[in-house]
Write an enzyme that holds these catalytic residues in place. Structure first.
Site, PDB file in Angstrom:
ATOM      1  CG  HIS A  22      -2.077   0.923   1.084  1.00  0.00           C
ATOM      2  ND1 HIS A  22      -2.000   2.269   1.346  1.00  0.00           N
ATOM      3  CD2 HIS A  22      -3.344   0.683   0.664  1.00  0.00           C
ATOM      4  CE1 HIS A  22      -3.186   2.816   1.097  1.00  0.00           C
ATOM      5  NE2 HIS A  22      -4.016   1.880   0.687  1.00  0.00           N
ATOM      6  CG  ASP A  80      -8.545  -4.632  -2.486  1.00  0.00           C
ATOM      7  OD1 ASP A  80      -9.740  -4.450  -2.225  1.00  0.00           O
ATOM      8  OD2 ASP A  80      -7.828  -3.779  -3.017  1.00  0.00           O
TER       9      ASP A  80
HETATM   10  N1  CMC Z   1       3.930  -7.593  -4.840  1.00  0.00           N
HETATM   11  C1  CMC Z   1       5.261  -7.584  -5.074  1.00  0.00           C
HETATM   12  N2  CMC Z   1       6.038  -6.490  -4.947  1.00  0.00           N
HETATM   13  C2  CMC Z   1       5.440  -5.355  -4.578  1.00  0.00           C
HETATM   14  C3  CMC Z   1       4.052  -5.280  -4.332  1.00  0.00           C
HETATM   15  C4  CMC Z   1       3.301  -6.459  -4.463  1.00  0.00           C
HETATM   16  N3  CMC Z   1       1.978  -6.469  -4.238  1.00  0.00           N
HETATM   17  N4  CMC Z   1       3.705  -4.013  -3.985  1.00  0.00           N
HETATM   18  C5  CMC Z   1       4.861  -3.318  -4.037  1.00  0.00           C
HETATM   19  N5  CMC Z   1       5.882  -4.123  -4.392  1.00  0.00           N
HETATM   20  C6  CMC Z   1       7.319  -3.747  -4.491  1.00  0.00           C
HETATM   21  C7  CMC Z   1       7.587  -2.981  -5.780  1.00  0.00           C
HETATM   22  O1  CMC Z   1       7.966  -3.857  -6.821  1.00  0.00           O
HETATM   23  C8  CMC Z   1       8.721  -2.076  -5.341  1.00  0.00           C
HETATM   24  O2  CMC Z   1       9.893  -2.852  -5.277  1.00  0.00           O
HETATM   25  P1  CMC Z   1      11.326  -2.193  -5.670  1.00  0.00           P
HETATM   26  O3  CMC Z   1      11.569  -1.140  -4.627  1.00  0.00           O
HETATM   27  O4  CMC Z   1      12.287  -3.320  -5.630  1.00  0.00           O
HETATM   28  O5  CMC Z   1      11.161  -1.616  -7.042  1.00  0.00           O
HETATM   29  C9  CMC Z   1       8.357  -1.706  -3.902  1.00  0.00           C
HETATM   30  O6  CMC Z   1       7.572  -2.828  -3.416  1.00  0.00           O
HETATM   31  C10 CMC Z   1       7.532  -0.416  -3.773  1.00  0.00           C
HETATM   32  O7  CMC Z   1       6.395  -0.550  -4.622  1.00  0.00           O
HETATM   33  P2  CMC Z   1       5.721   0.637  -5.424  1.00  0.00           P
HETATM   34  O8  CMC Z   1       4.985   0.063  -6.588  1.00  0.00           O
HETATM   35  O9  CMC Z   1       6.734   1.691  -5.694  1.00  0.00           O
HETATM   36  O10 CMC Z   1       4.717   1.186  -4.330  1.00  0.00           O
HETATM   37  P3  CMC Z   1       3.446   2.089  -4.577  1.00  0.00           P
HETATM   38  O11 CMC Z   1       3.187   2.794  -3.304  1.00  0.00           O
HETATM   39  O12 CMC Z   1       3.626   2.923  -5.798  1.00  0.00           O
HETATM   40  O13 CMC Z   1       2.264   1.037  -4.897  1.00  0.00           O
HETATM   41  C11 CMC Z   1       0.452  -0.437  -4.658  1.00  0.00           C
HETATM   42  C12 CMC Z   1       1.291   0.673  -4.002  1.00  0.00           C
HETATM   43  C13 CMC Z   1      -0.770  -0.708  -3.820  1.00  0.00           C
HETATM   44  C14 CMC Z   1      -0.016   0.027  -6.048  1.00  0.00           C
HETATM   45  C15 CMC Z   1       1.312  -1.709  -4.787  1.00  0.00           C
HETATM   46  O14 CMC Z   1       1.709  -2.136  -3.505  1.00  0.00           O
HETATM   47  C16 CMC Z   1       0.600  -2.831  -5.532  1.00  0.00           C
HETATM   48  O15 CMC Z   1       0.623  -2.855  -6.768  1.00  0.00           O
HETATM   49  N6  CMC Z   1      -0.060  -3.797  -4.799  1.00  0.00           N
HETATM   50  C17 CMC Z   1      -0.801  -4.842  -5.429  1.00  0.00           C
HETATM   51  C18 CMC Z   1      -2.163  -4.331  -5.863  1.00  0.00           C
HETATM   52  C19 CMC Z   1      -3.089  -4.128  -4.679  1.00  0.00           C
HETATM   53  O16 CMC Z   1      -3.231  -4.973  -3.818  1.00  0.00           O
HETATM   54  N7  CMC Z   1      -3.781  -2.967  -4.682  1.00  0.00           N
HETATM   55  C20 CMC Z   1      -4.754  -2.618  -3.669  1.00  0.00           C
HETATM   56  C21 CMC Z   1      -4.300  -1.466  -2.803  1.00  0.00           C
HETATM   57  S1  CMC Z   1      -5.323  -1.241  -1.349  1.00  0.00           S
HETATM   58  C22 CMC Z   1      -6.915  -0.906  -1.902  1.00  0.00           C
HETATM   59  C23 CMC Z   1      -7.056   0.215  -2.860  1.00  0.00           C
HETATM   60  O17 CMC Z   1      -6.318   1.204  -2.817  1.00  0.00           O
HETATM   61  O18 CMC Z   1      -7.948   0.156  -3.688  1.00  0.00           O
END
Ligand code: CMC
Length: 435
Positions: free
Chosen positions: A311, A369
């Protein structure tokens, strides 16, 4: 910086300029903000923050998140208390009006919502334009947006009374539209709402009843759905809420703004994750496949994420996921579905991921989720309706934030600037001379 009794400022040094003092605006909880509104006129520079990782787009009194500690408050109340002790419409009232309702206030609010649940009969014809296999979110974007064609001419968004009616209409009608999207997809007749049922029961009735026989709503299912709605009701300035505020800031119809919010919610990085989690758990198939699946997630070339994990704000356990994990056990037991293979996979997946260096280092925890889909599936809700239910629940958050934005004298049309890195100005070349 000055002492605690006088306003704090931040000093910014820009080469070739006098240092600039930027005011710091204090919060009631959580980080304050450096007010950069005067930055461009003082320095000729913009700030750069794609994804808004360090930028507050507005001030708000509705929802507070402490992502480090895993705390979520609505109007100062803990989400755990609200989920255990309130009904969804009680939480809607709280989000919209700022205080928990008295019994009389709640009764009046419930009455207003209940008597707005029907949609204009003409709306039902809109559905026929869609393919039967359309995704319910695609249908909802279209039909909720179309409400703007039904309630447009007389709408003055600066009139609080008219905004209240818009608010009641949206909270009441979005579930009706969501259920109609489902009924259309399975070729069954639309079911009219029933005013003798509570909000969640009415939705279950519109989803599962058919005209040829009586349908009795299971109260365990209604309570479980109501709790899911509470847990999704608002979440401060997330992607879909910011979209609603941005669209609303132009003075556009609130129905169109909510349709835009639904569009933003659909993406798998946001609300679409609940559908993706269930598909992922089914794809993993058994506890014995978890380790190899996690290896794939950790391999950056595979482009696979552990859906329902991570998140932008929570760097700790999402408190909504904690409530849902407990609720999943209770609901499945009450529904006589104690041994649910998907719940077993989810729990084991969580356990292994939380001990894995990859997830620990990046502070990735289960989000809302991760467990919601397991409960929704146990309620008989088809996977493709999961995000539509999220949209239904979040409608109150969107509309509360839209109201707050309209009332905020500091809000202007949302209009970000950019760091231009394209071509410099160059002479035009006629087509004959291009080679
Ligand atoms: N699985 C594997 N790696 C992950 C995940 C994941 N679910 N989430 C983040 N990472 C890694 C990402 O690859 C990155 O690694 P590195 O630093 O080596 O490049 C690091 O963690 C930081 O990730 P980010 O994408 O820069 O973080 P963000 O804050 O931009 O993204 C997020 C947040 C929710 C989009 C992301 O965690 C994600 O895609 N999660 C899976 C989808 C999900 O469950 N979404 C629902 C969110 S909660 C409900 C809502 O908001 O609707």
């Amino acid at each position: 910086m000055s002492d605690a009794t006088s306003p704090r400022t931040a000093r910014l040094s820009v080469p070739g300029r006098e240092p600039v003092e930027l005011p710091i605006l204090e919060s009631t909880m959580g980080p304050g903000v450096i007010d950069v509104r005067g930055l461009y006129s003082a320095t000729g520079l913009f700030t750069y923050d794609p994804g808004y990782t360090s930028t507050a787009s507005c001030q708000s009194k509705i929802t507070f998140i402490d992502g480090e500690k895993g705390i979520l408050l609505h109007r100062g109340y803990r989400i755990e208390d609200l989920a255990e002790k309130c009904s969804y419409l009680e939480v809607c009232y709280l989000l919209l009006r700022g205080e928990l309702p008295t019994r009389a206030q709640l009764d009046e609010f419930v009455h207003h919502i209940t008597y707005h649940t029907m949609v204009h009969e003409q709306i039902s014809y809109l559905f026929r334009g869609f393919r039967r296999d359309s995704h319910p979110m695609a249908v909802m974007i279209g039909v909720v947006g179309a409400l703007s064609a039904f309630y447009y001419e007389d709408l003055d968004v600066d009139d609080p009374h008219q905004r209240m009616i818009v608010t009641h209409r949206l909270i009441a009608k979005v579930p009706t539209i969501a259920a109609m999207a489902y009924k259309y997809s399975v070729g069954q007749p639309f079911m009219y709402p029933r005013n003798d049922l509570d909000y969640a029961s009415n939705f279950l009735h519109m989803m599962f009843a058919v005209p040829c026989e009586p349908y009795k709503v299971n109260p365990v299912m209604a309570r479980a759905l109501d709790k899911i709605l509470i847990l999704h009701a608002d979440h401060e300035q997330n992607a879909s809420t910011s979209t609603v505020r941005l669209v609303g800031s132009t003075g556009a119809s609130p129905y169109a703004a909510i349709a835009a919010g639904i569009a933003a919610l659909w993406g798998p990085a946001h609300g679409g994750a609940n559908e993706a989690v269930l598909n992922m758990l089914k794809q993993i198939g058994s506890v014995s496949n978890i380790k190899s699946f996690l290896e794939k997630v950790k391999d950056k070339d595979s482009n696979t994420r552990l859906m329902g994990f991570g998140h932008r704000v929570y760097k700790n356990y999402d408190p909504r996921a904690a409530v849902l994990k407990k609720s999943a056990d209770e609901v499945l037991a009450e529904l006589g579905k104690k041994h649910n293979p998907l719940l077993e996979i989810a729990k084991e997946l969580e356990k292994i991921a939380l001990e894995d260096e990859y997830f620990v280092k990046r502070k990735l925890f289960p989000n809302v989720d991760f467990y919601s889909g397991i409960i929704l599936e146990a309620l008989g809700i088809p996977t493709r309706m999961f995000t539509a239910i999220f949209a239904m629940a979040r409608t109150v958050g969107w509309i509360a934030q839209w109201n707050e934005m309209i009332e905020d004298p500091q809000q202007k049309i949302g209009r970000p600037r950019q760091l231009y890195v394209g071509e410099r100005e160059r002479p035009f070349v006629p087509i004959e001379a291009r080679g």
